[in-house]
Design a protein around this motif. Structure first.
Motif, mmCIF file in Angstrom:
data_model
loop_
_atom_site.group_PDB
_atom_site.id
_atom_site.type_symbol
_atom_site.label_atom_id
_atom_site.label_comp_id
_atom_site.label_asym_id
_atom_site.label_seq_id
_atom_site.Cartn_x
_atom_site.Cartn_y
_atom_site.Cartn_z
ATOM 1 N N SER A 30 18.443 44.330 33.569
ATOM 2 C CA SER A 30 19.557 43.532 32.808
ATOM 3 C C SER A 30 20.584 44.517 32.335
ATOM 4 O O SER A 30 20.612 45.697 31.789
ATOM 5 C CB SER A 30 18.811 42.685 31.572
ATOM 6 O OG SER A 30 18.545 43.542 30.670
ATOM 7 N N SER A 32 21.856 44.133 29.357
ATOM 8 C CA SER A 32 21.657 44.810 28.033
ATOM 9 C C SER A 32 20.667 45.633 27.747
ATOM 10 O O SER A 32 20.989 46.613 26.910
ATOM 11 C CB SER A 32 21.146 43.326 27.366
ATOM 12 O OG SER A 32 19.880 42.825 27.758
ATOM 13 N N GLN A 86 16.394 44.613 20.864
ATOM 14 C CA GLN A 86 17.502 43.846 21.743
ATOM 15 C C GLN A 86 17.884 42.627 21.539
ATOM 16 O O GLN A 86 19.004 42.079 21.968
ATOM 17 C CB GLN A 86 16.685 43.808 23.251
ATOM 18 C CG GLN A 86 16.067 45.073 23.850
ATOM 19 C CD GLN A 86 15.399 44.450 25.051
ATOM 20 O OE1 GLN A 86 15.976 43.996 26.074
ATOM 21 N NE2 GLN A 86 14.059 44.907 25.253
ATOM 22 N N PHE A 205 18.282 36.370 23.198
ATOM 23 C CA PHE A 205 18.698 37.625 23.891
ATOM 24 C C PHE A 205 20.261 37.358 24.681
ATOM 25 O O PHE A 205 20.348 36.262 24.980
ATOM 26 C CB PHE A 205 17.817 38.156 24.832
ATOM 27 C CG PHE A 205 16.674 38.569 24.315
ATOM 28 C CD1 PHE A 205 16.192 39.540 23.480
ATOM 29 C CD2 PHE A 205 15.607 37.528 24.151
ATOM 30 C CE1 PHE A 205 14.937 39.910 22.826
ATOM 31 C CE2 PHE A 205 14.366 37.734 23.671
ATOM 32 C CZ PHE A 205 14.001 38.766 22.923
ATOM 33 N N ASP A 207 21.054 38.358 27.522
ATOM 34 C CA ASP A 207 21.204 37.927 29.013
ATOM 35 C C ASP A 207 19.658 37.738 29.507
ATOM 36 O O ASP A 207 19.334 38.078 30.691
ATOM 37 C CB ASP A 207 21.781 38.877 30.030
ATOM 38 C CG ASP A 207 21.165 40.370 29.797
ATOM 39 O OD1 ASP A 207 20.367 40.466 28.861
ATOM 40 O OD2 ASP A 207 21.760 41.283 30.121
ATOM 41 N N GLN A 208 18.761 37.204 28.682
ATOM 42 C CA GLN A 208 17.301 36.928 29.178
ATOM 43 C C GLN A 208 16.893 35.743 28.291
ATOM 44 O O GLN A 208 17.418 35.533 27.289
ATOM 45 C CB GLN A 208 16.469 38.229 29.008
ATOM 46 C CG GLN A 208 16.446 38.684 27.716
ATOM 47 C CD GLN A 208 15.412 40.069 27.709
ATOM 48 O OE1 GLN A 208 14.420 39.996 28.023
ATOM 49 N NE2 GLN A 208 16.101 41.071 27.143
ATOM 50 N N PRO A 209 15.714 34.964 28.768
ATOM 51 C CA PRO A 209 15.353 33.821 27.889
ATOM 52 C C PRO A 209 14.753 34.227 26.862
ATOM 53 O O PRO A 209 14.283 35.321 26.491
ATOM 54 C CB PRO A 209 14.370 33.379 28.958
ATOM 55 C CG PRO A 209 14.573 33.936 30.371
ATOM 56 C CD PRO A 209 15.222 35.269 30.125
ATOM 57 N N ASP A 224 6.660 33.519 26.141
ATOM 58 C CA ASP A 224 7.757 33.493 26.802
ATOM 59 C C ASP A 224 7.941 32.458 27.895
ATOM 60 O O ASP A 224 8.791 31.973 28.636
ATOM 61 C CB ASP A 224 8.267 34.914 27.671
ATOM 62 C CG ASP A 224 7.243 35.164 28.829
ATOM 63 O OD1 ASP A 224 6.431 34.479 28.904
ATOM 64 O OD2 ASP A 224 7.407 36.217 29.187
#
Length: 264
Positions: A30, A32, A86, A205, A207-209, A224
């Motif tokens: 990613s 980030s 993050q 976040f 750019d992630q779930p 998650d």
């Protein structure tokens, strides 16, 4: 950790003419995460470092010279600690203790110094440094956004004694008044609420779930799965709806700090 590693990665990336996003795409990571590695907030896994070496044609430098993290946290918390660094938004629920990233040094020491089995003063200091390092995410005036939902028990349990508690609550007031952290209290008068039995951290976040971390005695788990995350988000929203409003929370915090000061 020092940032020699991250600075060197950034130099190699820029020398290759790649943006963070382009490097992330090529290394199957990613954007980030690349950013956090370059700024020293994350250390890549061995596999990530090997892919970075391949993309940047740096031999095995990035995978062979990975920095060693000198952190002192429970094994079950390590993944959550990295995610915390993050996150762009964090929502905490605390049933009995002030959340780690909001603790003062003396409050944290009072907790870490009374563990069972007992630890040496050196180990206590090491754990304290790690906890205070976590709080440095608040040095950024904007990110992450932090909400702290505290059960009233957090304020009433005199961790470290009256002076330590007064100082800790004043710290929460300062963070709330500055707008850096939103603080809310679940009053005893409410009775049962849907988060009462668990410490919970919800994280979003760039750019992630989203993910959720829950913790009990000697155990913790990062969730998650979308269905689980959504249910816990809904529970948090329901509990938050029943908390004291911002102004009433601040009034309670100030009054409680004054009570501790009088008893010091």
């Amino acid at each position: 950790m020092g940032n020699v590693y991250g600075d060197w990665l950034k130099e190699r990336r820029e020398a290759a003419g790649l943006t963070q996003q382009q490097l992330a795409d090529a290394a199957i990571m990613s954007r980030s995460l690349i950013g956090h590695i370059e700024t020293g907030r994350r250390i890549p896994s061995k596999e990530d470092a090997q892919r970075l070496d391949t993309v940047l044609n740096t031999g095995n430098v990035l995978s062979s010279f990975l920095p060693q993290e000198n952190t002192a946290v429970a094994d079950y918390f390590e993944t959550a600690r990295q995610l915390e660094q993050q996150a762009v938004m964090i929502q905490e629920f605390a049933p009995c203790l002030v959340p780690g990233i909001l603790q003062t040094e003396r409050y944290a020491r009072a907790i870490l110094g009374t563990t069972f089995p007992p630890v040496s003063e050196e180990e206590c200091d090491r754990r304290l440094v790690t906890r205070l390092e976590r709080a440095k995410i608040l040095d950024d005036p904007v990110t992450p956004v932090v909400w702290a939902l505290l059960d009233e028990a957090v304020l009433r349990r005199p961790i470290g004694g009256p002076h330590v508690m007064a100082e800790q609550i004043d710290h929460l007031v300062h963070l709330a008044e500055s707008g850096r952290v939103q603080v809310y209290v679940m009053p005893f008068a409410l009775g049962f609420h849907p988060l009462l039995s668990n410490m919970l951290t919800l994280m979003w976040f760039e750019d992630q779930p989203p993910a959720v971390y829950g913790e009990g005695l000697y155990m913790g788990k990062v969730h998650d799965a979308p269905s689980v995350v959504q249910e816990l988000q809904h529970r948090y929203a329901l509990a938050l709806a029943n908390a004291l409003p911002h102004k009433e929370t601040l009034a309670l915090l100030r009054a409680t700090a004054r009570d501790y000061q009088r008893h010091d």
